[in-house]
Design a protein around this motif. Structure first.
Motif, PDB file in Angstrom:
ATOM      1  N   GLU A 142       0.841  -1.194   0.000  1.00  0.00           N
ATOM      2  CA  GLU A 142       0.000   0.000   0.000  1.00  0.00           C
ATOM      3  C   GLU A 142       0.883   1.254   0.000  1.00  0.00           C
ATOM      4  O   GLU A 142       2.052   1.211   0.388  1.00  0.00           O
ATOM      5  N   GLU A 202     -14.817  -2.397   5.212  1.00  0.00           N
ATOM      6  CA  GLU A 202     -14.189  -2.000   3.953  1.00  0.00           C
ATOM      7  C   GLU A 202     -14.539  -3.008   2.863  1.00  0.00           C
ATOM      8  O   GLU A 202     -14.447  -4.220   3.063  1.00  0.00           O
ATOM      9  N   LYS A 204     -13.901  -4.842  -0.686  1.00  0.00           N
ATOM     10  CA  LYS A 204     -12.763  -5.239  -1.517  1.00  0.00           C
ATOM     11  C   LYS A 204     -13.294  -5.840  -2.819  1.00  0.00           C
ATOM     12  O   LYS A 204     -14.480  -5.995  -3.030  1.00  0.00           O
ATOM     13  N   GLY A 205     -12.362  -6.196  -3.688  1.00  0.00           N
ATOM     14  CA  GLY A 205     -12.739  -6.932  -4.892  1.00  0.00           C
ATOM     15  C   GLY A 205     -13.308  -6.105  -6.022  1.00  0.00           C
ATOM     16  O   GLY A 205     -13.890  -6.666  -6.954  1.00  0.00           O
ATOM     17  N   ARG A 311     -10.724   4.095  -1.316  1.00  0.00           N
ATOM     18  CA  ARG A 311     -11.205   3.034  -0.435  1.00  0.00           C
ATOM     19  C   ARG A 311     -12.685   3.242  -0.185  1.00  0.00           C
ATOM     20  O   ARG A 311     -13.152   4.380  -0.033  1.00  0.00           O
TER      21      ARG A 311
END
Length: 409
Positions: A142, A202, A204-205, A311
């Motif tokens: 990151e 959060e 994702k994907g 994000r």
């Protein structure tokens, strides 16, 4: 008549597709009582973000009453709980590491670090350990940037990672091109109540593609999920670009509308944001449910923003229900379920804040032939209502056609 029949077939097919059911087992509880059951992103997607399309069923297919609670944390009401920094090490021109101790082994999915102001950017990894010797990966590769704010000697950055209870957490920073950053303090934000629900989940994907539209002086970020997702918070980490910026950004998504007996696609603005180099660039309370959307940043005559990290988070939502020890329960999700009417919602103020929590297993798609009969009376479902409406529409169309034919004759 042929046209009416085609409409009937189209509506019926759409109805069947919309009635897809999903199920997931709820983890057993050890004691009788009232429990909070967090809803996963998969449940929000399967229910089309409609909690009234969810049922809790016991082994006999009886509905278990519940009420819906939004467990959103408010950061302004939270207090900062420091975690000790137990180690700082550095290999010149290679790597620097910081180890933080979670003495009470709390279940956490984020930590805030207070960092001395600097103009450098860093690539970092995060790992966890129970003994300080054997380490396991949590976050890899990151980027940490924007570490300076006008008039302040420190900045605070929030780092997210998978929920864990490791006693030790280690940050490894890549120092091949720049000197180390100075980590001053670490900790988490806790709110007064004890629901035990993480502040945000959060997502994702998703795929992210950034395009520079030089002709229109815009930076366009395309975001796509495999399934529609409930979106409540966006955060932006802008690693490259001008040192100071103030840009307007628009969230846009495609929509369909009927115009003169045809369907056309248009772009709808879902919200407007302001990206500011002097702020955290975190935007809450968005209330979106999208599979695909774009973020258009207006650069005007400025240099474009580049290497933008986005994000995406969901606010926690959970069902509160009375469960019995030793009994099996499951969650059934179907957007065509009618809205339930339960008594328990009238008494939610009687429940304490620190409710115990149980989870659920993987949500699975159920073929129509495996749907258990009798779970919900058919005449109470949205399917039955739509069948009545469609049947009436077909008969009305048929009689109208017969009437027009007789008038012509």
């Amino acid at each position: 008549m042929k046209k009416s029949f085609n409409i009937f077939v189209f509506l019926l097919c759409g109805l069947v597709l919309s009635a897809q059911e999903y199920r997931g087992d709820i983890r057993p509880v050890n004691e009788d009582g009232v429990y909070a059951i967090p809803l996963s992103p998969e449940v929000h997607s399967a229910s089309l973000d409609r909690t009234d399309g969810i049922r809790i069923l016991d082994e006999e297919h009886n509905e278990i009453p519940y009420w819906v609670h939004n467990g959103t944390d408010k950061r302004e009401d939270a207090r900062f709980v420091p975690f000790p920094i137990v180690s700082k090490t550095a290999l010149p021109e290679k790597r620097s590491s910081v180890i933080i101790e979670n003495k009470e082994k709390k279940a956490i999915d984020r930590i805030s670090l207070k960092i001395a102001a600097t103009k450098v950017s860093k690539t970092y990894d995060i790992s966890g350990s129970d003994d300080g010797e054997n380490w396991f990966g949590l976050v890899n590769g990151e980027i940490l940037g924007r570490l300076s704010t006008s008039g302040k000697t420190t900045v605070e950055k929030s780092f997210a990672f998978p929920l864990n209870r490791y006693r030790y957490l280690r940050w490894d920073f890549d120092d091949e091109k720049t000197l180390p950053v100075n980590i001053l303090e670490a900790g988490i934000y806790e709110k007064p109540d004890k629901t035990g629900i993480p502040e945000l989940t959060e997502l994702k994907g998703f795929t992210l593609e950034t395009v520079q539209d030089k002709a229109n002086k815009k930076t366009i970020i395309h975001i796509r999920f495999a399934e529609p997702q409930r979106i409540n918070t966006l955060t932006f980490d802008i690693a490259e670009g001008p040192g100071m910026f103030l840009r307007t950004a628009h969230i846009r998504a495609k929509r369909n509308r009927n115009v003169k007996k045809r369907t056309e696609t248009y772009v709808r603005t879902m919200g407007t944001l302001e990206l500011d180099s002097q702020k955290e660039n975190r935007f809450d309370k968005l209330n979106l449910f999208e599979k695909e959307f774009t973020i258009e940043i207006e650069n005007r005559d400025n240099l474009p923003l580049e290497d933008i990290g986005v994000r995406i988070f969901q606010e926690p939502v959970y069902l509160v229900a009375e469960l019995r020890a030793g009994k099996k329960y499951r969650l059934a999700v179907n957007p065509s379920f009618p809205s339930p009417q339960y008594d328990i919602g009238h008494f939610k103020t009687l429940f304490r804040d620190d409710l115990p929590r149980t989870g659920m297993g993987t949500l699975k798609k159920i073929p129509p032939e495996e749907t258990t009969p009798g779970e919900i009376p058919f005449w109470k479902t949205g399917t039955f209502l739509w069948l009545c409406i469609i049947t009436a529409a077909v008969f009305i169309s048929w009689f109208s056609w017969r009437l027009l034919r007789d008038m012509k004759n």
